[in-house]
Design an enzyme around this catalytic site. Structure first.
Site, PDB file in Angstrom:
ATOM      1  N   HIS A 119       0.801  -1.215   0.000  1.00 22.35           N
ATOM      2  CA  HIS A 119       0.000   0.000   0.000  1.00 22.35           C
ATOM      3  C   HIS A 119       0.840   1.274   0.000  1.00 22.35           C
ATOM      4  O   HIS A 119       0.286   2.361  -0.169  1.00 22.35           O
ATOM      5  CB  HIS A 119      -0.975   0.008   1.177  1.00 22.35           C
ATOM      6  N   ASP A 142      -9.777  -0.023   4.296  1.00 22.06           N
ATOM      7  CA  ASP A 142      -8.575  -0.633   4.856  1.00 22.06           C
ATOM      8  C   ASP A 142      -8.836  -0.964   6.320  1.00 22.06           C
ATOM      9  O   ASP A 142      -9.629  -0.290   6.987  1.00 22.06           O
ATOM     10  CB  ASP A 142      -7.430   0.386   4.747  1.00 22.06           C
ATOM     11  N   HIS A 144      -6.388  -0.523   8.259  1.00 24.07           N
ATOM     12  CA  HIS A 144      -5.426   0.401   8.852  1.00 24.07           C
ATOM     13  C   HIS A 144      -5.572   1.779   8.222  1.00 24.07           C
ATOM     14  O   HIS A 144      -5.929   1.903   7.047  1.00 24.07           O
ATOM     15  CB  HIS A 144      -4.000  -0.104   8.623  1.00 24.07           C
ATOM     16  N   ASP A 146      -3.022   3.963   7.764  1.00 28.17           N
ATOM     17  CA  ASP A 146      -1.840   4.243   6.929  1.00 28.17           C
ATOM     18  C   ASP A 146      -1.525   5.734   6.876  1.00 28.17           C
ATOM     19  O   ASP A 146      -1.138   6.268   5.830  1.00 28.17           O
ATOM     20  CB  ASP A 146      -2.045   3.699   5.505  1.00 28.17           C
ATOM     21  N   HIS A 159       4.466   1.265   4.031  1.00 30.43           N
ATOM     22  CA  HIS A 159       3.090   0.959   3.647  1.00 30.43           C
ATOM     23  C   HIS A 159       2.099   1.386   4.729  1.00 30.43           C
ATOM     24  O   HIS A 159       0.886   1.397   4.474  1.00 30.43           O
ATOM     25  CB  HIS A 159       2.919  -0.529   3.290  1.00 30.43           C
ATOM     26  N   ASP A 250      -7.412  -1.760   0.190  1.00 29.92           N
ATOM     27  CA  ASP A 250      -6.489  -2.773   0.725  1.00 29.92           C
ATOM     28  C   ASP A 250      -7.293  -4.033   0.976  1.00 29.92           C
ATOM     29  O   ASP A 250      -8.311  -4.005   1.674  1.00 29.92           O
ATOM     30  CB  ASP A 250      -5.863  -2.249   2.021  1.00 29.92           C
ATOM     31  N   ASP A 252      -6.881  -6.265   2.944  1.00 34.65           N
ATOM     32  CA  ASP A 252      -7.031  -6.626   4.358  1.00 34.65           C
ATOM     33  C   ASP A 252      -8.207  -5.910   5.031  1.00 34.65           C
ATOM     34  O   ASP A 252      -8.504  -6.158   6.197  1.00 34.65           O
ATOM     35  CB  ASP A 252      -5.731  -6.442   5.145  1.00 34.65           C
ATOM     36  N   GLU A 295      -2.051  -5.312  -1.644  1.00 41.19           N
ATOM     37  CA  GLU A 295      -1.728  -6.193  -0.515  1.00 41.19           C
ATOM     38  C   GLU A 295      -2.234  -7.628  -0.660  1.00 41.19           C
ATOM     39  O   GLU A 295      -2.359  -8.350   0.339  1.00 41.19           O
ATOM     40  CB  GLU A 295      -2.199  -5.581   0.813  1.00 41.19           C
TER      41      GLU A 295
END
Length: 353
Positions: A119, A142, A144, A146, A159, A250, A252, A295
């Site tokens: 990412h 996401d 996260h 980031d 990332h 992302d 995830d 990712e």
């Protein structure tokens, strides 16, 4: 009853808009890059997503697709950390190159689709998009945020930092780094929406609160439901000037029970249905101008089945970005085979959605 009629009329209007929408021109860019984080394998994501049939399936649903191939990144051999920040030269150089390619895709009049890679590549993808079209709005889906700065990050992995380089409001929090002098902030905090967050560092939580960023955590998704979350997201982005939307997705963000082959999985994520719904709703705004899908890491799947489930989910998310509906689709101009006597089903007034 009034509410029911209004919703029915809105649905009918959206179907008419989809029917009238011109064929989408899509430019696919592979970014096989992994230096923004420590786990090898994520560089294999772009070719796996292509191999799962992405390009053919986009064509089948009415898109006009050009594959720009994989970006060739320089192999930076000597790349010592700067403070805690790792692989600075490689990440900076790779993103500059990616920005140039995304700008070329946008100059060709196409919606950019960047297949990652990790990412950290969003730095170049968002920068290139904004450089080509002007101001953009970003929807960041996401687990996260980031948005750590190079100084606040505990891991030093880039990332986990891309949004800090892109936000105007954080410009003075970014130290001078090798191969990053080209990057200029291009996103305002008011034009950023997060969906799916569930793993934030304290510094990231502080930054988002300080800047007043619109955030829908997984707690919000649970409380409001994904339909309300996306209704509020689209209203928020369209309430002012309707800027082109950059979706940075992302994998995830999706729960690891659905998409386990990724580097930093976090339990309690979006379901498959919620994840696809987000893409469907952004597609229907007519403003989606660039997409990142990052990712996917085949080496993090425990079995081939886990890898294929993750890749298949990535493909479905991208198809939804370009008009695929779970209620069904057929391309413009579709006709059933005519019987010898013709018939109503061959009528030129048949619907095209």
């Amino acid at each position: 009853m009034h509410s029911f009629l209004m919703k029915a009329m809105r649905s009918a209007w959206m179907l008419r808009q989809l029917a009238l929408r011109p064929r989408a021109a899509v430019g696919v860019v592979g970014a096989p890059f992994s230096r923004g984080q420590p786990r090898g394998g994520v560089e294999g994501g772009p070719d796996l997503i292509r191999a799962a049939g992405l390009l053919d399936r986009l064509n089948q649903q009415g898109c006009e697709v050009k594959d720009y191939g994989n970006v060739a990144f320089e192999d930076v051999v000597v790349d010592e950390p700067i403070g805690r920040v790792k692989c600075v030269r490689a990440v900076g150089g790779a993103n500059q190159r990616l920005s140039e390619v995304v700008q070329a895709v946008k100059r060709d009049g196409r919606t950019s689709v960047m297949l990652g890679g990790d990412h950290s590549l969003a730095i170049g993808s968002v920068h290139g998009h904004a450089a080509a079209v002007g101001g953009v709005a970003v929807v960041w889906v996401d687990a996260h945020a980031d948005v750590n700065t190079p100084l606040s990050s505990h891991t030093g992995n880039l990332h986990g930092q891309p949004m800090s380089f892109l936000l105007h409001e954080l410009q003075h929090e970014i130290p001078v780094l090798p191969n990053f002098s080209w990057i200029k902030p291009c996103v305002w905090a008011k034009d950023l929406v997060y969906v799916g967050l569930r793993d934030l560092d304290p510094a990231e939580h502080y930054i988002l609160k300080l800047l007043g960023v619109k955030v829908f955590s997984m707690t919000d998704v649970d409380h409001l439901g994904v339909a309300r979350v996306m209704e509020e997201t689209c209203e928020y982005l369209c309430a002012r000037v309707k800027k082109p939307i950059h979706l940075s997705y992302d994998i995830d963000a999706i729960d690891p029970s659905v998409a386990p082959a990724t580097g930093t999985p976090v339990v309690g994520g979006l379901t498959y249905r919620e994840g696809v719904y987000i893409a469907e709703q952004l597609s229907q705004t007519g403003l989606l101008s660039a997409v990142d899908l990052v990712e996917v890491n085949p080496l993090r799947g425990q079995t081939e089945k886990e890898v294929q489930a993750t890749v298949g989910t990535a493909v479905d998310l991208l198809l939804a970005c370009f008009g695929r509906l779970r209620s069904g689709n057929h391309p413009p101009g579709f006709r059933l085979p005519e019987s010898p006597g013709g018939g109503l089903m061959a009528s030129p007034t048949a619907p095209t959605v």
